[in-house]
Motif scaffolding. Structure first.
Motif, PDB file in Angstrom:
ATOM      1  N   ASP A 270     -28.294 -15.265 -27.858  1.00 59.25           N
ATOM      2  CA  ASP A 270     -26.880 -15.650 -27.906  1.00 59.25           C
ATOM      3  C   ASP A 270     -25.943 -14.544 -27.417  1.00 59.25           C
ATOM      4  O   ASP A 270     -24.884 -14.300 -27.999  1.00 59.25           O
TER       5      ASP A 270
ATOM      6  N   SER B 290     -23.044 -24.312 -24.439  1.00 64.84           N
ATOM      7  CA  SER B 290     -23.617 -24.552 -25.761  1.00 64.84           C
ATOM      8  C   SER B 290     -24.455 -25.829 -25.787  1.00 64.84           C
ATOM      9  O   SER B 290     -24.076 -26.851 -25.233  1.00 64.84           O
ATOM     10  N   ARG B 291     -25.626 -25.741 -26.436  1.00 62.57           N
ATOM     11  CA  ARG B 291     -26.548 -26.880 -26.651  1.00 62.57           C
ATOM     12  C   ARG B 291     -27.342 -27.246 -25.402  1.00 62.57           C
ATOM     13  O   ARG B 291     -27.690 -28.420 -25.196  1.00 62.57           O
TER      14      ARG B 291
ATOM     15  N   PRO C 161     -24.598 -17.448 -23.735  1.00 63.78           N
ATOM     16  CA  PRO C 161     -23.814 -18.692 -23.743  1.00 63.78           C
ATOM     17  C   PRO C 161     -22.615 -18.584 -22.809  1.00 63.78           C
ATOM     18  O   PRO C 161     -22.002 -17.524 -22.689  1.00 63.78           O
TER      19      PRO C 161
ATOM     20  N   VAL D 260     -19.005 -19.677 -22.494  1.00 61.74           N
ATOM     21  CA  VAL D 260     -17.963 -20.163 -23.402  1.00 61.74           C
ATOM     22  C   VAL D 260     -16.677 -20.407 -22.630  1.00 61.74           C
ATOM     23  O   VAL D 260     -16.252 -19.547 -21.840  1.00 61.74           O
TER      24      VAL D 260
ATOM     25  N   ARG E 281     -24.094 -32.014 -29.651  1.00 60.14           N
ATOM     26  CA  ARG E 281     -23.030 -31.303 -30.355  1.00 60.14           C
ATOM     27  C   ARG E 281     -22.487 -32.119 -31.527  1.00 60.14           C
ATOM     28  O   ARG E 281     -22.182 -31.563 -32.592  1.00 60.14           O
TER      29      ARG E 281
ATOM     30  N   ARG F 201     -24.802 -31.754 -34.284  1.00 62.49           N
ATOM     31  CA  ARG F 201     -24.667 -30.416 -34.857  1.00 62.49           C
ATOM     32  C   ARG F 201     -23.485 -30.359 -35.815  1.00 62.49           C
ATOM     33  O   ARG F 201     -23.585 -29.839 -36.934  1.00 62.49           O
TER      34      ARG F 201
ATOM     35  N   TYR G 241     -14.857 -29.461 -28.269  1.00 63.94           N
ATOM     36  CA  TYR G 241     -16.291 -29.149 -28.262  1.00 63.94           C
ATOM     37  C   TYR G 241     -17.124 -30.401 -28.013  1.00 63.94           C
ATOM     38  O   TYR G 241     -18.206 -30.321 -27.414  1.00 63.94           O
TER      39      TYR G 241
END
Length: 288
Positions: free
Chosen positions: A147, A165-166, A187, A189, A220, A223, A235
């Motif tokens: 990460d 992400s994911r 990641p 971002v 997501r 999650r 997100y």
């Protein structure tokens, strides 16, 4: 075969179940992998697995034979000790259970080609040799560089994974580490630039991971649900996610980094593709 026929059952929705006994004098990983790879080819049928690792004595085998007697089914085994293998085979014939030594055909092929008999060594593939310690070193490196952590030494990695992400960066990195590759993952971002250290990478293979917006949103949302978090956020907004992925693709294209779409790939399939890319990359690095 009557004993084993009794071992199969039909459950809900007409799905069939059968007992599958996996007997190994080592960890059982080989048997499990082979059995599941084959069983996956049969729709509507599921195996009830009974796994018996580290079977290296008559006493340990007694327990296995009792359980096979209680729930007859197919028996697959990797026992290099002849006496144990013989006892297991005799019990299977008594019960009418189909049985197979998974490694025997491979042993026979190698022995015929090499012209030398093998030495019976249970768990020989798990010896504490240089390859083993290489995998441990790779795992330590990978966990420390998960990460986006410790970006200063990215070029010490064998592989660097990038993605929003994911996109399964961490599990893929762990799988690659178990294959001996030091793997960092970073990641991407929204609103943040990738670490500058990526500019100085020369040795490591950098791979971009992408997936469809629909798949990313689904993962997501699951999650957030597991965290009891509010899902009213960019997100999980499909348009925002699609823009994230588009930006990541443009970044990968500018840097000429290979891209793998993980939408319909398992972790194992993604890792296999990366291993293939790494072999080509390592060869070019050696040549240059």
């Amino acid at each position: 075969m009557a004993g084993c026929a009794d071992g199969s059952r039909t459950g809900l929705l007409g799905r069939s179940y059968f007992h599958l006994h996996l007997v190994s004098d080592s960890t059982g990983e080989t048997l499990i992998a082979v059995a599941r790879a084959v069983a996956a080819q049969y729709e509507g049928v599921s195996a009830i697995e009974h796994v018996y690792p580290l079977v290296r004595s008559s006493k340990q085998l007694d327990r296995v034979l009792n359980e096979i007697d209680t729930a007859p089914g197919i028996v697959l085994y990797t026992l290099v000790e002849p006496d144990l293998a013989t006892r297991l085979e005799e019990k299977c014939r008594e019960l009418g259970c189909p049985h197979l030594s998974v490694l025997a055909p491979v042993h026979a092929l190698l022995e015929s080609y090499i012209g030398a008999a093998s030495t019976a060594r249970p768990g020989a593939q798990h010896m504490l040799n240089a390859e083993y310690f290489k995998r441990i070193d790779a795992m330590n490196f990978t966990l420390m560089h998960d990460d986006g952590q410790l970006p200063d030494d990215l070029d010490q990695a064998d592989v660097v994974l990038l993605g929003v992400s994911r996109t399964s960066k961490t599990p893929t990195a762990i799988y690659l580490a178990n294959r001996g590759l030091k793997t960092a993952n970073i990641p991407l971002v929204p609103g943040q630039s990738p670490p500058e250290e990526l500019d100085s990478i020369r040795k490591a293979l950098v791979v971009g991971l992408v997936a469809s917006p629909e798949r990313i949103v689904q993962i997501r949302q699951n999650r957030l649900l597991s965290l009891n978090a509010d899902d009213d956020t960019a997100y999980v907004d499909k348009a925002a996610v699609a823009e994230e992925i588009a930006l990541s693709r443009r970044l990968f294209a500018r840097r000429n980094w290979p891209v793998i779409d993980v939408t319909r790939r398992s972790i194992e399939e993604t890792a296999a593709a990366i291993l293939d890319l790494h072999r080509e990359h390592a060869l070019k690095f050696i040549v240059t």
